[in-house]
Scaffold this active site. Structure first.
Site, mmCIF file in Angstrom:
data_model
loop_
_atom_site.group_PDB
_atom_site.id
_atom_site.type_symbol
_atom_site.label_atom_id
_atom_site.label_comp_id
_atom_site.label_asym_id
_atom_site.label_seq_id
_atom_site.Cartn_x
_atom_site.Cartn_y
_atom_site.Cartn_z
ATOM 1 N N ASP A 1 1.707 6.919 0.117
ATOM 2 C CA ASP A 1 0.694 6.041 -0.454
ATOM 3 C C ASP A 1 0.921 5.787 -1.941
ATOM 4 O O ASP A 1 0.912 6.715 -2.760
ATOM 5 C CB ASP A 1 -0.684 6.682 -0.242
ATOM 6 C CG ASP A 1 -1.777 5.647 -0.207
ATOM 7 O OD1 ASP A 1 -1.687 4.727 0.636
ATOM 8 O OD2 ASP A 1 -2.713 5.724 -1.036
ATOM 9 N N ARG A 24 -4.741 -19.376 12.222
ATOM 10 C CA ARG A 24 -3.348 -18.948 12.366
ATOM 11 C C ARG A 24 -3.065 -18.772 13.857
ATOM 12 O O ARG A 24 -3.858 -18.136 14.551
ATOM 13 C CB ARG A 24 -3.156 -17.605 11.656
ATOM 14 C CG ARG A 24 -1.743 -17.020 11.810
ATOM 15 C CD ARG A 24 -1.607 -15.665 11.123
ATOM 16 N NE ARG A 24 -2.394 -14.644 11.795
ATOM 17 C CZ ARG A 24 -2.698 -13.461 11.269
ATOM 18 N NH1 ARG A 24 -2.299 -13.154 10.043
ATOM 19 N NH2 ARG A 24 -3.403 -12.580 11.941
ATOM 20 N N ASN A 33 0.818 -1.206 0.000
ATOM 21 C CA ASN A 33 0.000 0.000 0.000
ATOM 22 C C ASN A 33 0.855 1.260 0.000
ATOM 23 O O ASN A 33 0.442 2.295 -0.496
ATOM 24 C CB ASN A 33 -0.904 0.011 1.242
ATOM 25 C CG ASN A 33 -1.622 1.331 1.421
ATOM 26 O OD1 ASN A 33 -2.442 1.708 0.586
ATOM 27 N ND2 ASN A 33 -1.287 2.069 2.474
ATOM 28 N N ASP A 36 -0.853 -6.716 3.607
ATOM 29 C CA ASP A 36 -0.928 -5.718 4.663
ATOM 30 C C ASP A 36 -1.781 -4.525 4.230
ATOM 31 O O ASP A 36 -1.755 -4.125 3.066
ATOM 32 C CB ASP A 36 0.502 -5.241 4.966
ATOM 33 C CG ASP A 36 0.551 -4.189 6.056
ATOM 34 O OD1 ASP A 36 0.294 -4.546 7.213
ATOM 35 O OD2 ASP A 36 0.848 -3.015 5.744
ATOM 36 N N GLU A 84 -5.478 -8.197 4.882
ATOM 37 C CA GLU A 84 -5.698 -7.600 6.193
ATOM 38 C C GLU A 84 -6.696 -6.460 6.065
ATOM 39 O O GLU A 84 -6.370 -5.363 5.589
ATOM 40 C CB GLU A 84 -4.395 -7.060 6.796
ATOM 41 C CG GLU A 84 -4.583 -6.632 8.248
ATOM 42 C CD GLU A 84 -4.025 -5.272 8.608
ATOM 43 O OE1 GLU A 84 -4.006 -4.951 9.798
ATOM 44 O OE2 GLU A 84 -3.622 -4.509 7.704
HETATM 45 C C1 QV4 Z 1 4.043 9.476 12.590
HETATM 46 C C2 QV4 Z 1 2.904 10.309 13.103
HETATM 47 C C3 QV4 Z 1 1.977 10.675 11.972
HETATM 48 C C4 QV4 Z 1 2.781 11.400 10.898
HETATM 49 C C5 QV4 Z 1 4.003 10.566 10.462
HETATM 50 C C6 QV4 Z 1 4.901 11.345 9.536
HETATM 51 O O1 QV4 Z 1 2.168 9.571 14.096
HETATM 52 O O2 QV4 Z 1 0.915 11.492 12.438
HETATM 53 O O3 QV4 Z 1 1.937 11.601 9.807
HETATM 54 O O4 QV4 Z 1 4.781 10.154 11.603
HETATM 55 O O5 QV4 Z 1 5.915 10.555 9.002
HETATM 56 C C7 QV4 Z 1 4.427 4.240 12.416
HETATM 57 C C8 QV4 Z 1 4.171 5.086 13.646
HETATM 58 C C9 QV4 Z 1 3.437 6.329 13.323
HETATM 59 C C10 QV4 Z 1 4.214 7.097 12.279
HETATM 60 C C11 QV4 Z 1 4.270 6.224 11.045
HETATM 61 C C12 QV4 Z 1 5.007 6.863 9.884
HETATM 62 O O6 QV4 Z 1 3.465 4.359 14.629
HETATM 63 O O7 QV4 Z 1 3.262 7.113 14.489
HETATM 64 O O8 QV4 Z 1 3.504 8.260 12.019
HETATM 65 O O9 QV4 Z 1 4.923 4.985 11.364
HETATM 66 O O10 QV4 Z 1 6.325 7.091 10.230
HETATM 67 C C13 QV4 Z 1 2.696 -0.667 11.842
HETATM 68 C C14 QV4 Z 1 2.414 0.047 13.155
HETATM 69 C C15 QV4 Z 1 2.237 1.528 12.937
HETATM 70 C C16 QV4 Z 1 3.439 2.076 12.193
HETATM 71 C C17 QV4 Z 1 3.562 1.346 10.870
HETATM 72 C C18 QV4 Z 1 4.737 1.813 10.043
HETATM 73 O O11 QV4 Z 1 1.244 -0.507 13.731
HETATM 74 O O12 QV4 Z 1 2.113 2.178 14.201
HETATM 75 O O13 QV4 Z 1 3.290 3.460 11.990
HETATM 76 O O14 QV4 Z 1 3.752 -0.046 11.144
HETATM 77 O O15 QV4 Z 1 5.917 1.699 10.760
HETATM 78 C C19 QV4 Z 1 -5.152 0.415 10.802
HETATM 79 C C20 QV4 Z 1 -4.975 -0.152 9.417
HETATM 80 C C21 QV4 Z 1 -4.284 -1.504 9.420
HETATM 81 C C22 QV4 Z 1 -3.011 -1.470 10.249
HETATM 82 C C23 QV4 Z 1 -3.376 -0.977 11.644
HETATM 83 C C24 QV4 Z 1 -2.187 -0.881 12.551
HETATM 84 O O16 QV4 Z 1 -6.231 -0.259 8.760
HETATM 85 O O17 QV4 Z 1 -3.991 -1.847 8.095
HETATM 86 O O18 QV4 Z 1 -3.976 0.308 11.574
HETATM 87 N N1 QV4 Z 1 -2.330 -2.751 10.262
HETATM 88 C C25 QV4 Z 1 -1.207 -3.038 9.341
HETATM 89 C C26 QV4 Z 1 -0.081 -3.805 10.025
HETATM 90 C C27 QV4 Z 1 0.634 -2.881 10.979
HETATM 91 C C28 QV4 Z 1 1.307 -1.782 10.199
HETATM 92 C C29 QV4 Z 1 0.528 -1.322 9.036
HETATM 93 C C30 QV4 Z 1 -0.655 -1.880 8.666
HETATM 94 C C31 QV4 Z 1 1.169 -0.328 8.169
HETATM 95 O O19 QV4 Z 1 -0.561 -4.957 10.635
HETATM 96 O O20 QV4 Z 1 1.573 -3.566 11.771
HETATM 97 O O21 QV4 Z 1 1.520 -0.645 11.063
HETATM 98 O O22 QV4 Z 1 1.988 -1.062 7.272
HETATM 99 O O23 QV4 Z 1 -6.193 -0.239 11.480
HETATM 100 CA CA CA Z 2 -3.641 3.488 -0.314
#
Ligand code: QV4
Ligand code: CA
Length: 510
Positions: free
Chosen positions: A180, A350, A113, A210, A246
């Site tokens: 994105d 799982r 994504n 993901d 997911e």
């Molecule tokens: C930060 C600020 C933002 C700002 C950004 C600027 O908070 O406001 O815009 O910096 O760069 C991390 C940080 C997050 C950070 C972001 C970008 O937590 O604070 O933003 O990175 O740097 C995992 C973690 C996230 C993490 C992400 C990337 O859970 O916290 O974000 O990895 O490192 C929703 C979705 C679902 C998702 C779920 C968690 O619908 O799809 O939230 N689940 C999947 C995975 C999950 C992963 C992602 C998606 C993203 O299972 O592990 O997120 O790939 O429900």
């Molecule tokens: Ca998208």
């Protein structure tokens, strides 16, 4: 809208629902953050011999190196080179080979994504040294340029997802500030399909997609339609990769899991959230209500569902499900939850395998939930060591090696295809059910002892309970249960037992 949905269902290639596990195997385990060389060894020494069908691995594509190496850096891709803290391409291939050779298949977590966050910066601080410039939207290792991102498509004022009620923002804007990708572009679709086809050629069996909620179902379909059939060294001709997406749909949201059924299976997040409430006895829930567990609980159709008790997000308060989610931290309740899931016919299952971290709650939030896997001073991930008692060392929890969980993986294989049968409950938290004439399980989650005679549906004989112990040679290290000619057996379960449940099956007959 209605019409286009219908079209989606008709155009389905049914094969993406098949998990591609070997005959007689029915579940996969998520070895979260494990190194490829440890997974290869685990396939040979444990997963193969104990009937596990496969392993979901952490993302394999090159990622951003973040300060203190949190686990979430794995979800910030920088290129599609197979090059992470888990290992390089050579180690990856070796893992796939060795696991496939013992009947355990590999399922790759794919982040398609987005790339890393817009704030990641400029340079080569990535796990393979590929250059990126997040401000300029440039990723040399793919390569992607600013033309390959959704900048101009996203209509929110912040550029992020301001409102989850707006399906366009959810798909076209930045999730958590992550850049994105423009998945409507042929170029982007091809780059991703090339990566997945590379993994397929090495011998993987399928993919977790993901953040699927953040991609249009049609864009995902366009990528999937470019995928090759699986490698015929291990899979029959014309086998399609297993796809599970997911999508967090707890009901009532703008985006529904069913929009994704045309592409493959979908994660059923209601499963762990609701079962957690039942087993914790919250909100007036009781186990007796589990009699019609499944679609009657507003879950998706069983043959579309990928189910789990907890995942790497909600075990640490990320993602969805909230406080009801059971994890290894609540080990007694957790084993009952996993036991129930593996005994029940609903969905493709799982199990989770985690590492320890020191939880530290401030105002109800675990401020240490960012912590990455056990690692050495130089940042490399620690090996998974195996103790004399078969548990894991170096802070690896290895829930999949807990006797009760491992034996229920085998139980599910033994009862595969058998119907849900001989349900009994006491109107409260004591329940029992069987699977045809192959297996039977009984729980006491009430605050009092149970002593009851029930019809198990099993052939007469002496059985070994695979929860309190297991059959070893001709011995039983746990409780023994006698089934009469009529199929009845007496069960006594103390509410203070370490594991207040009993499971027997025909392969554990003495
Ligand atoms: C930060 C600020 C933002 C700002 C950004 C600027 O908070 O406001 O815009 O910096 O760069 C991390 C940080 C997050 C950070 C972001 C970008 O937590 O604070 O933003 O990175 O740097 C995992 C973690 C996230 C993490 C992400 C990337 O859970 O916290 O974000 O990895 O490192 C929703 C979705 C679902 C998702 C779920 C968690 O619908 O799809 O939230 N689940 C999947 C995975 C999950 C992963 C992602 C998606 C993203 O299972 O592990 O997120 O790939 O429900
Ligand atoms: Ca998208």
């Amino acid at each position: 809208m209605q019409l286009s949905l219908l079209f989606l269902f008709i155009g389905v290639c049914s094969a993406h629902y098949n998990p591609n596990v070997e005959a007689g195997r029915t579940s996969i385990v998520h070895l979260f953050e494990w190194r490829w060389e440890d997974i290869a060894a685990e396939c040979e020494r444990y997963l193969g011999p104990n009937g596990f069908g496969g392993v979901q691995i952490s993302p394999a594509s090159e990622n951003l190196i973040m300060t203190n190496r949190p686990w979430e850096e794995r979800y910030q891709p920088v290129s599609y080179k197979i090059c992470t803290r888990s290992g390089n391409e050579e180690e990856f291939s070796d893992m796939v080979n060795r696991c496939n050779n013992v009947g355990v298949h590999i399922y790759v977590d794919v982040v398609m994504n987005h790339m890393t966050g817009y704030g990641a910066g400029v340079g080569t601080s990535s796990t393979c040294g590929s250059y990126f410039n997040s401000g300029a939207r440039e990723f040399k290792g793919v390569p992607y340029s600013f033309l390959d991102f959704n900048e101009y498509k996203c209509k929110s004022s912040s550029g992020g997802i301001d409102h989850y009620s707006d399906a366009y923002q959810v798909r076209d804007c930045q999730l958590l500030g992550l850049l994105d990708l423009a998945l409507e572009k042929d170029y982007v679709r091809c780059k991703i399909a090339d990566y997945l086809n590379h993994l397929i050629s090495i011998g993987v069996a399928g993919f977790r997609l993901d953040a699927s909620k953040h991609m249009w179902p049609g864009d995902i379909k366009a990528v999937i339609s470019r995928l090759d059939n699986l490698n015929t060294t291990w899979f029959p001709n014309d086998t399609r990769p297993f796809i599970y997406q997911e999508v967090i749909d707890l009901g009532g949201g703008t985006i529904s899991a069913s929009e994704y059924f045309g592409n493959g299976r979908v994660t059923e997040f209601k499963y762990g959230a609701k079962l957690g409430n039942v087993i914790r006895k919250w909100n007036g829930e009781k186990m007796a209500y589990l009699k019609n567990w499944g679609e009657d609980w507003a879950f998706m159709p069983s043959d579309r569902a990928l189910v789990f008790i907890d995942n790497h997000d909600n075990q640490r308060g990320h993602g969805a499900g909230g406080a009801s989610i059971l994890t290894f931290f609540d080990s007694q309740l957790y084993k009952m939850g996993v036991g129930f899931m593996l005994a029940h016919p609903y969905g493709f299952t799982r199990v989770m395998s985690s590492y320890q971290w020191p939880r530290y709650f401030v105002n109800g939030k675990d401020t240490n939930n960012w912590m990455g896997p056990p690692s050495n001073a130089n940042g490399s991930i620690k090996a998974v060591t195996i103790n004399a008692d078969t548990t894991c060392g170096n802070d690896w929890v290895c829930e999949h090696r807990w006797r009760q969980i491992k034996n229920m993986i085998i139980f599910r294989n033994v009862v595969d295809g058998q119907s849900f049968a001989n349900w009994w409950d006491n109107g409260s938290n004591q329940i029992a059910f069987g699977r045809g004439n192959k297996g039977f399980i009984i729980f006491n989650n009430d605050d009092w002892n149970m002593d009851i005679k029930l019809n198990t549906g099993l052939p007469a004989g002496l059985y070994c309970d695979v929860i309190s112990g297991q059959k070893e040679g001709t011995d039983c290290t746990g409780k023994q249960i006698t089934v009469s000619i009529e199929g009845f057996a007496r069960f006594q379960i103390s509410n203070t037992a370490e594991d207040p449940f009993v499971a027997i099956h025909v392969n554990a007959k003495l």
